[in-house]
Design a protein around this motif. Structure first.
Motif, PDB file in Angstrom:
ATOM      1  N   PHE A   1       0.865  -1.184   0.000  1.00  0.00           N
ATOM      2  CA  PHE A   1       0.000   0.000   0.000  1.00  0.00           C
ATOM      3  C   PHE A   1       0.904   1.236   0.000  1.00  0.00           C
ATOM      4  N   GLN A   2       1.400   1.605  -1.192  1.00  0.00           N
ATOM      5  CA  GLN A   2       2.374   2.696  -1.287  1.00  0.00           C
ATOM      6  C   GLN A   2       1.727   4.046  -1.019  1.00  0.00           C
ATOM      7  N   PHE A   3       0.566   4.262  -1.599  1.00  0.00           N
ATOM      8  CA  PHE A   3      -0.111   5.543  -1.466  1.00  0.00           C
ATOM      9  C   PHE A   3      -1.301   5.390  -0.516  1.00  0.00           C
ATOM     10  N   PRO A   4      -1.811   6.511   0.007  1.00  0.00           N
ATOM     11  CA  PRO A   4      -2.944   6.403   0.935  1.00  0.00           C
ATOM     12  C   PRO A   4      -4.113   5.638   0.303  1.00  0.00           C
ATOM     13  N   THR A   5      -4.476   4.540   0.955  1.00  0.00           N
ATOM     14  CA  THR A   5      -5.561   3.687   0.452  1.00  0.00           C
ATOM     15  C   THR A   5      -6.647   3.619   1.519  1.00  0.00           C
ATOM     16  N   THR A   6      -7.852   4.046   1.161  1.00  0.00           N
ATOM     17  CA  THR A   6      -8.953   4.120   2.126  1.00  0.00           C
ATOM     18  C   THR A   6     -10.017   3.094   1.784  1.00  0.00           C
TER      19      THR A   6
ATOM     20  N   ALA B   1      -2.291 -10.013  -2.533  1.00  0.00           N
ATOM     21  CA  ALA B   1      -2.835  -8.693  -2.867  1.00  0.00           C
ATOM     22  C   ALA B   1      -2.865  -7.763  -1.656  1.00  0.00           C
ATOM     23  N   GLY B   2      -2.788  -8.298  -0.439  1.00  0.00           N
ATOM     24  CA  GLY B   2      -2.743  -7.445   0.752  1.00  0.00           C
ATOM     25  C   GLY B   2      -3.870  -7.637   1.724  1.00  0.00           C
TER      26      GLY B   2
ATOM     27  N   ILE C   1     -15.102  -9.739   5.861  1.00  0.00           N
ATOM     28  CA  ILE C   1     -14.537 -10.986   5.357  1.00  0.00           C
ATOM     29  C   ILE C   1     -13.498 -10.660   4.302  1.00  0.00           C
ATOM     30  N   LEU C   2     -12.291 -11.216   4.473  1.00  0.00           N
ATOM     31  CA  LEU C   2     -11.208 -11.096   3.496  1.00  0.00           C
ATOM     32  C   LEU C   2     -11.085 -12.438   2.795  1.00  0.00           C
ATOM     33  N   SER C   3     -11.349 -12.476   1.473  1.00  0.00           N
ATOM     34  CA  SER C   3     -11.478 -13.773   0.801  1.00  0.00           C
ATOM     35  C   SER C   3     -10.866 -13.731  -0.593  1.00  0.00           C
ATOM     36  N   THR C   4     -10.457 -14.903  -1.052  1.00  0.00           N
ATOM     37  CA  THR C   4     -10.035 -15.064  -2.445  1.00  0.00           C
ATOM     38  C   THR C   4     -11.268 -15.394  -3.295  1.00  0.00           C
ATOM     39  N   ASP C   5     -11.080 -15.426  -4.596  1.00  0.00           N
ATOM     40  CA  ASP C   5     -12.200 -15.722  -5.496  1.00  0.00           C
ATOM     41  C   ASP C   5     -12.619 -17.174  -5.439  1.00  0.00           C
TER      42      ASP C   5
ATOM     43  N   PHE D   1      -3.668  -6.030  -7.113  1.00  0.00           N
ATOM     44  CA  PHE D   1      -2.219  -5.882  -6.990  1.00  0.00           C
ATOM     45  C   PHE D   1      -1.593  -5.883  -8.374  1.00  0.00           C
ATOM     46  N   SER D   2      -0.797  -4.836  -8.678  1.00  0.00           N
ATOM     47  CA  SER D   2      -0.098  -4.735  -9.961  1.00  0.00           C
ATOM     48  C   SER D   2       1.311  -5.282  -9.798  1.00  0.00           C
ATOM     49  N   GLN D   3       1.599  -6.383 -10.537  1.00  0.00           N
ATOM     50  CA  GLN D   3       2.929  -6.978 -10.456  1.00  0.00           C
ATOM     51  C   GLN D   3       3.990  -6.004 -10.963  1.00  0.00           C
ATOM     52  N   MET D   4       3.646  -5.255 -12.025  1.00  0.00           N
ATOM     53  CA  MET D   4       4.612  -4.342 -12.619  1.00  0.00           C
ATOM     54  C   MET D   4       4.941  -3.182 -11.662  1.00  0.00           C
ATOM     55  N   LYS D   5       3.904  -2.602 -11.057  1.00  0.00           N
ATOM     56  CA  LYS D   5       4.107  -1.448 -10.179  1.00  0.00           C
ATOM     57  C   LYS D   5       4.346  -1.847  -8.721  1.00  0.00           C
TER      58      LYS D   5
END
Length: 660
Positions: A14-19, A40-41, A617-621, A644-648
């Protein structure tokens, strides 16, 4: 209580402020679903809640600062959580770490800052511990593991037959028993503190201290009497001294010498006598060594003149005896090595020149000298050396030494009898008597003054001791009156501690009974083999759980399948949340990964909708898939997705689940 908003900045991906906002839900809608693929976090979201509420160590925060920002020198991380309380108050908790402008920052450079905003107004957080206590009271850290948990926590509880025993302190906290036990311990601690300072005072203790006071007062009276007697004796000697001094002044019209003046006079006499003896030895040494020779001192100058004349006469005779040869040598020197005239002298001229030179030499020696010493050069040298030695010796200062000695004699005579002058023997006798009487009085005055000072110090010490005893006696009187109160207080502490222990036992029994019912109630809803277990019991001391099958036989948790163990763990967590009576949000991270389809169905249909007033709930697909999403859709207050961006290497949050 509900969470309304979570903001993460510069933590992990989470590089930038994420709300992430958690909207208010209508009736029956209690679930907020956050989707995210592995990595993804999702776990970071649950960690962020804990970090914001309870803080973390510098090393941990520094380790997980976004590495891109850290590479830029931005050693900074921020977490913010907005909470709505049961009283509908909004509390905003913001916790940040920053190293400021430090070059090459290290974990120890991070400084933590806590900000609390209540209903839009910033609250002073100068005392961070005070606000941390406030947060802990609102959301106790010891029990958050039963409200914020993931699949690993479920597996930990399901791991073996006695895992719940290791959670005893946490279970006590969740059931509200921990605080009662702490209160009981605090009461006992107060009792121990009272015992440390408690000394029971008896009548005998007071009688002993009163007797001690009486003895010290008697001692004081005796010392004061001695002091008065010494003072009277001292005054008597002072009067005698003044009388003798007055008589001395009337008889001799002069102030008497003090003892110090007499000592100084005697010391001066000794010094003068010593100096006179040294001078006498010096005079004697000079006389013995130089006086016989010094008597001939007036002859030294004529003798030196005669020696000089006789030396000159001897030199003239030597020249005269060699005059002819000298004259010839001088004439020869005129032509050699070269003539000094334009032409060399002829024979007649040379003879005439020799004649004239010879005449001059003989004329120089014509003065006749009366020689009578006729000393050799060696004897002359001895005589001259001796005269020089005598002249340079101290013999010439002998007169000054003798004069100095006479002055010393006069000064000694003055010191011996100057004060009396030419007084008669009777006056000298009176002088000595008065001087001796005054000296004796002064000695007694000095001795008695010292004794009086010592007695004064002893009197002062006894008076201070009496004050201390009177103070101690006063305290004894107070303690004597307080002893009964202390005993009553200690008895009350024991009674309160016993009452709390009794209450704890009953509360534990009641809470454990509720926990058993709630846990078993949820287990029956979630288990695919609900008929397999007939009942469960939780030990009131160890919290060990005993499971009984349909035949009433005890069975171990290890006898259940892996899925049934996890279902049992989820049931226990739900039972603890219900028994604690704390209306906290529940955050669940990847809870279905190890469950089969039947158990997943039961969890989705029966547990999630009923877990709490707010469930995140934090879940995968693959856990909450499209079908489960549709099942939960009527219970959802909202949904979002972590991308989540692999490149960035960057995580962002977007509204809507995978399929919405």
């Amino acid at each position: 209580m509900k969470f309304r908003k979570l903001t993460i900045e510069n933590y992990k991906s989470f590089q930038f402020p994420t709300t992430i906002s958690f909207p208010d839900s209508s009736a029956g809608k209690s679930i907020f679903l956050i989707g995210g693929m592995n990595g993804a976090g999702k776990t970071s979201v649950m960690e962020a809640v804990n970090i914001c509420l309870y803080g973390a160590k510098q090393d941990f925060i520094f380790k997980y600062i976004n590495r891109k920002e850290l590479a830029k020198g931005n050693a900074y991380a921020s977490f913010e959580l907005v909470i709505e309380t049961e009283e509908l108050e909004e509390i905003q908790v913001k916790r940040t770490w920053t190293a400021g402008t430090v070059d090459s920052p290290k974990p120890k450079d991070l400084e933590e800052k806590l900000v609390v905003i209540k209903d839009g107004k910033r609250v002073s957080v100068q005392n961070k511990d005070m606000w941390q206590d406030y947060i802990n009271a609102m959301i106790p850290k010891s029990i958050t593991q039963f409200f914020f948990f993931d699949g690993e926590k479920i597996q930990e509880i399901a791991a073996d037959d006695h895992s719940e025993v290791r959670l005893k302190s946490s279970l006590e906290a969740a059931l509200g028993i921990q605080y009662i036990s702490r209160l009981s311990n605090d009461v006992l601690h107060l009792k121990q503190d009272e015992r440390k300072n408690f000394v029971e005072i008896s009548d005998e203790d007071i009688d002993f201290k009163e007797s001690e006071l009486k003895r010290e007062k008697a001692k004081l009276s005796k010392k004061q009497q001695q002091k008065d007697e010494v003072q009277s004796e001292l005054n008597q000697f002072k009067t005698e001294y003044e009388d003798a001094k007055s008589r001395f002044l009337a008889a001799f019209n002069a102030e008497p010498e003090s003892a110090d003046e007499t000592k100084q006079r005697e010391r001066k006499k000794i010094q003068l006598a010593s100096k006179k003896g040294q001078l006498d030895n010096q005079i004697k040494s000079i006389i013995d060594k130089h006086l016989p020779w010094a008597l001939a001192g007036k002859l030294f100058e004529p003798l030196k003149e005669q020696i000089d004349k006789e030396r000159s006469a001897l030199a003239s005779k030597a020249i005269s005896s060699q005059a002819i040869q000298l004259a010839q040598d001088i004439v020869s020197a005129v032509d050699k090595p070269e003539p000094i005239y334009s032409s060399p002298l002829n024979g007649d001229q040379r003879k005439e020149l020799e004649k004239r030179v010879l005449s001059v030499l003989k004329e120089e020696q014509s003065d006749s000298t009366n020689t009578f010493l006729n000393m050799s050069d060696r004897d002359i040298a001895k005589v001259l050396n001796k005269m020089e030695e005598i002249e340079q010796s101290e013999i010439l200062s002998l007169k000054d030494f003798l004069s100095e000695r006479n002055e010393m004699d006069q000064e000694l005579n003055l010191l011996d009898g100057a004060s009396l002058g030419s007084s008669s023997d009777t006056e000298k006798q009176l002088f000595d008597e008065l001087q001796q009487q005054m000296e004796s009085c002064q000695n007694q005055i000095g001795r008695l003054t010292v004794k009086l000072q010592n007695l004064s110090e002893e009197v002062l010490n006894i008076e201070n001791r009496i004050k201390d005893i009177e103070l101690e006696l006063g305290k004894l009187y107070d303690k004597h009156n307080m002893s009964k109160e202390k005993v009553d207080f200690i008895k009350e502490c024991d009674a309160i501690a016993n009452l709390l222990n009794t209450f704890t036992i009953r509360l534990r029994k009641n809470k454990i009974h509720i926990l058993q019912e709630k846990t078993f109630e949820m287990y029956k809803l979630l288990s695919s083999k609900s008929g397999l277990i007939k009942d469960l019991e939780i030990d009131e001391k160890t919290y060990e759980i005993m499971i009984r099958d349909r035949n009433g036989h005890e069975m171990k948790k290890s006898g259940l399948s892996a899925g049934e163990k996890e279902i049992f763990a989820v049931s226990l967590l739900w039972g603890l949340a219900q028994t604690s009576q704390l209306n906290l949000p529940i955050i669940i991270d990847t809870p279905l990964s190890r469950l089969d389809s039947i158990h997943r169905d039961n969890i989705v249909n029966n547990y999630f909708p009923n877990a709490a007033g707010q469930v995140i709930i934090l879940s995968t697909d693959t856990e909450i898939d499209n079908n489960y999403f549709k099942t939960l859709e009527t219970h959802l207050s909202g949904a979002g997705k972590l991308e989540f961006s692999q490149m960035k290497e960057l995580t962002t949050f977007k509204e809507g689940y995978f399929w919405s």
